[in-house]
Design an enzyme around this catalytic site. Structure first.
Site, PDB file in Angstrom:
ATOM      1  N   ASP A   1      55.390  35.511  33.093  1.00 27.67           N
ATOM      2  CA  ASP A   1      53.769  35.901  32.876  1.00 27.67           C
ATOM      3  C   ASP A   1      53.165  34.515  32.577  1.00 27.67           C
ATOM      4  OD1 ASP A   1      53.945  38.423  33.290  1.00 27.67           O
ATOM      5  OD2 ASP A   1      54.090  39.195  31.393  1.00 27.67           O
TER       6      ASP A   1
ATOM      7  N   ARG B   1      52.238  35.268  41.614  1.00 28.16           N
ATOM      8  CA  ARG B   1      51.446  36.395  41.277  1.00 28.16           C
ATOM      9  C   ARG B   1      50.055  35.614  41.126  1.00 28.16           C
ATOM     10  NH1 ARG B   1      52.361  39.179  35.821  1.00 28.16           N
ATOM     11  NH2 ARG B   1      54.009  40.249  36.897  1.00 28.16           N
TER      12      ARG B   1
HETATM   13  C1  LIG Z   1      50.134  43.087  37.516  1.00 29.21           C
HETATM   14  C2  LIG Z   1      49.414  42.416  36.835  1.00 29.21           C
HETATM   15  C3  LIG Z   1      49.885  41.274  36.034  1.00 29.21           C
HETATM   16  C4  LIG Z   1      48.916  40.438  35.363  1.00 29.21           C
HETATM   17  N1  LIG Z   1      49.573  39.502  34.549  1.00 29.21           N
HETATM   18  C5  LIG Z   1      48.845  38.589  33.705  1.00 29.21           C
HETATM   19  C6  LIG Z   1      49.326  37.357  33.545  1.00 29.21           C
HETATM   20  O1  LIG Z   1      50.711  36.925  33.568  1.00 29.21           O
HETATM   21  N2  LIG Z   1      48.704  36.240  32.724  1.00 29.21           N
HETATM   22  C7  LIG Z   1      47.107  36.654  32.377  1.00 29.21           C
HETATM   23  O2  LIG Z   1      46.705  35.879  32.011  1.00 29.21           O
HETATM   24  N3  LIG Z   1      46.853  37.921  32.894  1.00 29.21           N
HETATM   25  C8  LIG Z   1      47.433  38.757  33.466  1.00 29.21           C
HETATM   26  N4  LIG Z   1      46.968  40.053  34.000  1.00 29.21           N
HETATM   27  C9  LIG Z   1      45.625  40.330  33.787  1.00 29.21           C
HETATM   28  C10 LIG Z   1      44.530  39.900  34.667  1.00 29.21           C
HETATM   29  O3  LIG Z   1      44.388  38.431  34.351  1.00 29.21           O
HETATM   30  C11 LIG Z   1      43.130  40.440  34.212  1.00 29.21           C
HETATM   31  O4  LIG Z   1      42.773  40.226  33.069  1.00 29.21           O
HETATM   32  C12 LIG Z   1      43.151  41.752  34.499  1.00 29.21           C
HETATM   33  O5  LIG Z   1      43.896  42.357  35.743  1.00 29.21           O
HETATM   34  C13 LIG Z   1      41.691  42.325  34.695  1.00 29.21           C
HETATM   35  O6  LIG Z   1      41.230  41.741  35.907  1.00 29.21           O
HETATM   36  P1  LIG Z   1      40.831  42.574  37.555  1.00 29.21           P
HETATM   37  O7  LIG Z   1      41.208  41.283  38.241  1.00 29.21           O
HETATM   38  O8  LIG Z   1      41.183  43.693  37.412  1.00 29.21           O
HETATM   39  O9  LIG Z   1      39.267  42.402  37.566  1.00 29.21           O
HETATM   40  P2  LIG Z   1      37.982  42.827  36.608  1.00 29.21           P
HETATM   41  O10 LIG Z   1      36.837  41.984  37.258  1.00 29.21           O
HETATM   42  O11 LIG Z   1      38.318  42.501  35.281  1.00 29.21           O
HETATM   43  O12 LIG Z   1      38.097  44.157  36.977  1.00 29.21           O
HETATM   44  C14 LIG Z   1      37.555  44.835  37.873  1.00 29.21           C
HETATM   45  C15 LIG Z   1      37.579  46.514  37.702  1.00 29.21           C
HETATM   46  O13 LIG Z   1      38.831  46.780  37.727  1.00 29.21           O
HETATM   47  C16 LIG Z   1      39.000  47.858  36.663  1.00 29.21           C
HETATM   48  N5  LIG Z   1      39.811  47.374  35.377  1.00 29.21           N
HETATM   49  C17 LIG Z   1      40.056  46.215  35.113  1.00 29.21           C
HETATM   50  N6  LIG Z   1      40.878  45.946  33.857  1.00 29.21           N
HETATM   51  C18 LIG Z   1      40.613  47.351  33.621  1.00 29.21           C
HETATM   52  C19 LIG Z   1      41.248  47.954  32.254  1.00 29.21           C
HETATM   53  N7  LIG Z   1      41.944  47.157  31.342  1.00 29.21           N
HETATM   54  N8  LIG Z   1      40.933  49.342  32.286  1.00 29.21           N
HETATM   55  C20 LIG Z   1      40.219  49.953  33.086  1.00 29.21           C
HETATM   56  N9  LIG Z   1      39.823  49.470  34.180  1.00 29.21           N
HETATM   57  C21 LIG Z   1      39.917  48.203  34.356  1.00 29.21           C
HETATM   58  C22 LIG Z   1      37.456  48.151  36.282  1.00 29.21           C
HETATM   59  O14 LIG Z   1      36.961  48.992  37.308  1.00 29.21           O
HETATM   60  C23 LIG Z   1      36.827  46.752  36.428  1.00 29.21           C
HETATM   61  O15 LIG Z   1      35.494  46.951  36.899  1.00 29.21           O
HETATM   62  C24 LIG Z   1      47.799  40.850  34.989  1.00 29.21           C
HETATM   63  C25 LIG Z   1      47.161  41.559  35.764  1.00 29.21           C
HETATM   64  C26 LIG Z   1      47.766  42.535  36.657  1.00 29.21           C
HETATM   65  C27 LIG Z   1      47.231  43.674  37.402  1.00 29.21           C
END
Ligand SMILES: Cc1cc2nc3c(=O)[nH]c(=O)nc-3n(C[C@H](O)[C@H](O)[C@H](O)COP(=O)(O)OP(=O)(O)OC[C@H]3O[C@@H](n4cnc5c(N)ncnc54)[C@H](O)[C@@H]3O)c2cc1C
Length: 311
Positions: free
Chosen positions: A130, A182
């Protein structure tokens, strides 16, 4: 403002001590965390596998403060890899290098990771590193490229975050290395000196990096719940005639379950990141910060359940 407050609270161990034994807080956490024990998490993975979804298990730990804790975290991951294998589940694991002792010493961290990666190789499985805050980006990528990836090229991969300016260059480097990446947007509070302050720029950079990785990378994991970006992926892979087994979508446990199911039905690969463990507080606060409306969403669910039981 609420987002910043939640991110600030995610770094306050004293608040966690206060909420850890609070039943309501645990119910809150349960929506995004699969439980406190490996058994509970493995049950959640089985349920996902039954829906055609693979998993990546994350034993919530974050920063450890001494060597014994880091070595214990390594042993816990080795046991987890054994349990996944024993139960014949379709899952790999995700680890944070700070949980493996990175803040104590790089040599300790590498030694703990060798133990975990030896077992992953033995079971022919995969360990994702991560990515944490930008204070760790360079160190994590250096240790990966110089120490871990050369020794375990089939068993270890990284995460790159589209909110960082450096990520486009890191994507190109990963393509030269042929390592697995990722791609996510990034979950930490970062200064404008290192990260795009505007969401539109983070999203545009995600799309550019996604296109490079899908075309030239090694089985990228596209971690996002953003429907607009998911549409861009679908459009791009159709135009480029890239088959669905060359990449996978990834989402977080409990987030957009409808979209997870829909993508599986449409024939795309989906992996869900399943966090578990007693140290769920910083993880939960980052998820709430991403979408402060979750606070009301979960509170509403708890009220409904409580109200339902009383009736
Ligand atoms: C499998 C996976 C692994 C990850 N690993 C890391 C990592 O190693 N390091 C790191 O910094 N980040 C990690 N993240 C988190 C990532 O960086 C984002 O903070 C997170 O995924 C929200 O971004 P988004 O791309 O969904 O877009 P956003 O623009 O934040 O969200 C788009 C839409 O998705 C939905 N959504 C997003 N988040 C949520 C939530 N928490 N609850 C409900 N609905 C939501 C909402 O409908 C929102 O409008 C990971 C995420 C995933 C999915």
């Amino acid at each position: 403002m609420l987002r910043n407050a939640l991110l600030y609270l995610s770094n306050q161990p004293t608040v966690f001590k206060f909420v850890r034994n609070n039943g309501l807080a645990k119910k809150f956490a349960r929506r995004f965390v699969a439980g406190e024990t490996a058994e509970e998490a493995l049950d959640a993975v089985r349920a996902l596998n039954e829906q055609g979804i693979t998993a990546s298990l994350d034993l919530l730990g974050e920063s450890v403060t001494n060597e014994a804790e880091a070595r214990q975290a390594g042993r816990d991951y080795i046991r987890l890899l054994d349990l996944i294998r024993e139960r014949n589940l379709d899952a790999n694991v995700s680890v944070k290098l700070t949980a493996m002792g990175l803040d104590i010493s790089e040599e300790l961290c590498i030694s703990v990771m060798h133990g975990v990666l030896d077992r992953a190789r033995q079971h022919h499985t995969f360990v994702r590193l991560d990515m944490e805050s930008s204070a760790y980006t360079e160190k994590t990528l250096q240790l990966f490229e110089q120490r871990l990836y050369p020794a375990y090229p089939e068993n270890v991969g990284i995460v790159l975050q589209s909110y960082l300016y450096r990520t486009a260059a890191d994507v190109e480097r990963s393509i030269q290395l042929k390592c697995r990446v990722r791609l996510c947007k990034g979950a930490y509070k970062e200064p404008p000196a290192v990260a795009y302050p505007e969401k539109a720029d983070v999203d545009a950079n995600y799309v550019r990096c996604m296109q490079e990785l899908v075309r030239h990378g090694n089985y990228p994991g596209l971690a996002t719940h953003d429907e607009r970006i998911i549409r861009e992926v679908k459009k791009f892979v159709a135009e480029q005639k890239i088959p669905a087994d060359r990449y996978e979508f990834q989402m977080l446990y409990g987030v957009r379950r409808d979209l997870q199911e829909q993508l599986v039905k449409e024939g795309y690969r989906m992996r869900v990141y399943v966090p578990f463990g007693t140290q769920w507080y910083p993880y939960l606060m980052r998820r709430l910060a991403e979408r402060p409306a979750n606070v009301w969403f979960i509170a509403g669910n708890i009220l409904k359940e409580t109200f339902g039981r009383r009736r």
